[in-house]
Design a protein around this motif. Structure first.
Motif, PDB file in Angstrom:
ATOM      1  N   TYR A 110      16.296  62.395 141.507  1.00  0.00           N
ATOM      2  CA  TYR A 110      15.793  61.119 140.788  1.00  0.00           C
ATOM      3  C   TYR A 110      14.836  61.497 141.894  1.00  0.00           C
ATOM      4  O   TYR A 110      13.768  60.445 141.396  1.00  0.00           O
ATOM      5  CB  TYR A 110      17.498  60.139 140.326  1.00  0.00           C
ATOM      6  CG  TYR A 110      16.352  59.079 140.108  1.00  0.00           C
ATOM      7  CD1 TYR A 110      16.739  59.382 138.887  1.00  0.00           C
ATOM      8  CD2 TYR A 110      15.914  57.644 140.675  1.00  0.00           C
ATOM      9  CE1 TYR A 110      16.102  57.935 137.596  1.00  0.00           C
ATOM     10  CE2 TYR A 110      15.883  56.567 140.080  1.00  0.00           C
ATOM     11  CZ  TYR A 110      15.861  56.913 138.555  1.00  0.00           C
ATOM     12  OH  TYR A 110      15.982  56.122 137.744  1.00  0.00           O
ATOM     13  N   GLU A 111      14.856  60.920 143.179  1.00  0.00           N
ATOM     14  CA  GLU A 111      13.755  60.797 144.298  1.00  0.00           C
ATOM     15  C   GLU A 111      12.531  61.560 143.821  1.00  0.00           C
ATOM     16  O   GLU A 111      11.789  61.524 144.397  1.00  0.00           O
ATOM     17  CB  GLU A 111      14.337  60.001 145.521  1.00  0.00           C
ATOM     18  CG  GLU A 111      15.032  58.590 145.675  1.00  0.00           C
ATOM     19  CD  GLU A 111      15.747  58.770 147.271  1.00  0.00           C
ATOM     20  OE1 GLU A 111      15.475  59.421 147.518  1.00  0.00           O
ATOM     21  OE2 GLU A 111      16.356  58.211 146.956  1.00  0.00           O
TER      22      GLU A 111
ATOM     23  N   ASN B 171       9.949  61.545 141.092  1.00  0.00           N
ATOM     24  CA  ASN B 171       9.499  60.273 140.519  1.00  0.00           C
ATOM     25  C   ASN B 171      10.391  59.218 139.803  1.00  0.00           C
ATOM     26  O   ASN B 171       9.641  59.128 138.589  1.00  0.00           O
ATOM     27  CB  ASN B 171       8.041  60.186 141.022  1.00  0.00           C
ATOM     28  CG  ASN B 171       7.025  59.368 140.516  1.00  0.00           C
ATOM     29  OD1 ASN B 171       8.043  57.560 140.650  1.00  0.00           O
ATOM     30  ND2 ASN B 171       6.333  58.825 139.301  1.00  0.00           N
ATOM     31  N   GLN B 172      11.674  59.648 140.226  1.00  0.00           N
ATOM     32  CA  GLN B 172      12.520  59.059 138.933  1.00  0.00           C
ATOM     33  C   GLN B 172      12.767  59.746 137.596  1.00  0.00           C
ATOM     34  O   GLN B 172      12.887  58.962 136.238  1.00  0.00           O
ATOM     35  CB  GLN B 172      11.560  57.040 138.706  1.00  0.00           C
ATOM     36  CG  GLN B 172      11.861  56.178 139.627  1.00  0.00           C
ATOM     37  CD  GLN B 172      11.352  55.094 139.618  1.00  0.00           C
ATOM     38  OE1 GLN B 172      11.117  55.243 138.365  1.00  0.00           O
ATOM     39  NE2 GLN B 172      12.107  54.059 140.380  1.00  0.00           N
TER      40      GLN B 172
ATOM     41  N   LYS C  10      21.009  61.576 143.296  1.00  0.00           N
ATOM     42  CA  LYS C  10      20.132  60.819 143.734  1.00  0.00           C
ATOM     43  C   LYS C  10      18.804  61.509 144.212  1.00  0.00           C
ATOM     44  O   LYS C  10      17.259  60.554 144.034  1.00  0.00           O
ATOM     45  CB  LYS C  10      21.098  60.200 145.132  1.00  0.00           C
ATOM     46  CG  LYS C  10      19.703  57.973 145.179  1.00  0.00           C
ATOM     47  CD  LYS C  10      20.393  57.623 146.610  1.00  0.00           C
ATOM     48  CE  LYS C  10      19.898  56.807 146.931  1.00  0.00           C
ATOM     49  NZ  LYS C  10      19.944  56.034 148.002  1.00  0.00           N
TER      50      LYS C  10
END
Length: 243
Positions: free
Chosen positions: A166-167, A170-171, A163
């Motif tokens: 991913y963050e 920026n996805q 996670k």
């Protein structure tokens, strides 16, 4: 059920409202409404649109965070007289948690729209505008703390690392500059140790989901990275071994 006049009188005993005339206290009470909740009733659910603010006058309420598999963590017990869901009414965002009446309960409720009307009536001072801006910042940080609490409660380290990547990316659209955020900083962000970060990055690299150099982390398969955020942690490495 108490009358609006009685509630306005009681509001005069609260330090923040002592200097307000009775007519203004009554206007505040009338801006909201009285709500009755039976035992075991869900008052509002997290992530739904702002349900407004409540002040519990009688009964008992559990404030809960819900996990991805239906787990429930009680983060606060609410007894009279105290407000809840104040963060949502401050910034107008979704409810940050779920509220459940565990007993027959009675509360005063005000919607976000009615709250804004009260602000226009009473918050006319320029310094009040500054104060409201600070409250908005505090609300944002409170939400972040609740999100961090939920991650620590419900997600294992490999999923938290996934996670985080991913963050930070920026996805998956941007590369992560490792000179800007070290392994130690990553570990601090999700309350783990650097070794756990390295193991998880190695797993993602071996699956061809990310590419790493000494200076960058690049996401090659954003959809796969997002998928790994959703699976049970016990299956995280099984998923990789099957490929």
């Amino acid at each position: 059920m108490e009358s609006p006049d009685n509630l306005a009188e009681r509001l005069g005993n609260v330090s923040h409202f002592m200097k307000l005339p009775f007519v203004d206290r009554l206007a505040i009470i009338l801006a909201g409404q009285m709500r009755l909740f039976s035992a075991d009733t869900i008052i509002f659910t997290e992530d739904e649109s702002c349900a407004g603010m409540f002040v519990l006058l009688k009964g008992h309420v559990h404030i809960c965070k819900l996990g991805p598999q239906g787990q429930q963590n009680i983060i606060a017990d609410i007894d009279p007289v105290i407000m809840f869901n104040e963060v949502s009414i401050l910034d107008g965002g979704p409810n940050p948690y779920t509220a459940i009446a565990t007993q027959n309960s009675f509360a005063w409720h005000i919607s976000h729209q009615a709250y804004l009307k009260l602000l226009k009536r009473y918050a006319k001072d320029q310094f009040m505008e500054v104060a409201l801006g600070l409250l908005d910042i505090m609300a944002s940080r409170y939400r972040q703390l609740l999100d961090n609490y939920a991650d620590l409660s419900f997600l294992t380290v490999p999923i938290r690392v996934t996670k985080l990547i991913y963050e930070l990316s920026n996805q998956g659209h941007d590369s992560i500059d490792r000179r800007d955020i070290s392994i130690n900083e990553m570990a601090s962000k999700i309350a783990t140790v650097p070794e756990a970060i390295s193991r998880s990055l190695n797993f993602l690299r071996c699956q061809g989901i990310i590419h790493t150099t000494r200076t960058k982390i690049t996401v090659l398969k954003p959809d796969e990275l997002h998928r790994l955020m959703q699976v049970d942690s016990k299956n995280l490495f099984v998923y990789g071994n099957k490929d």
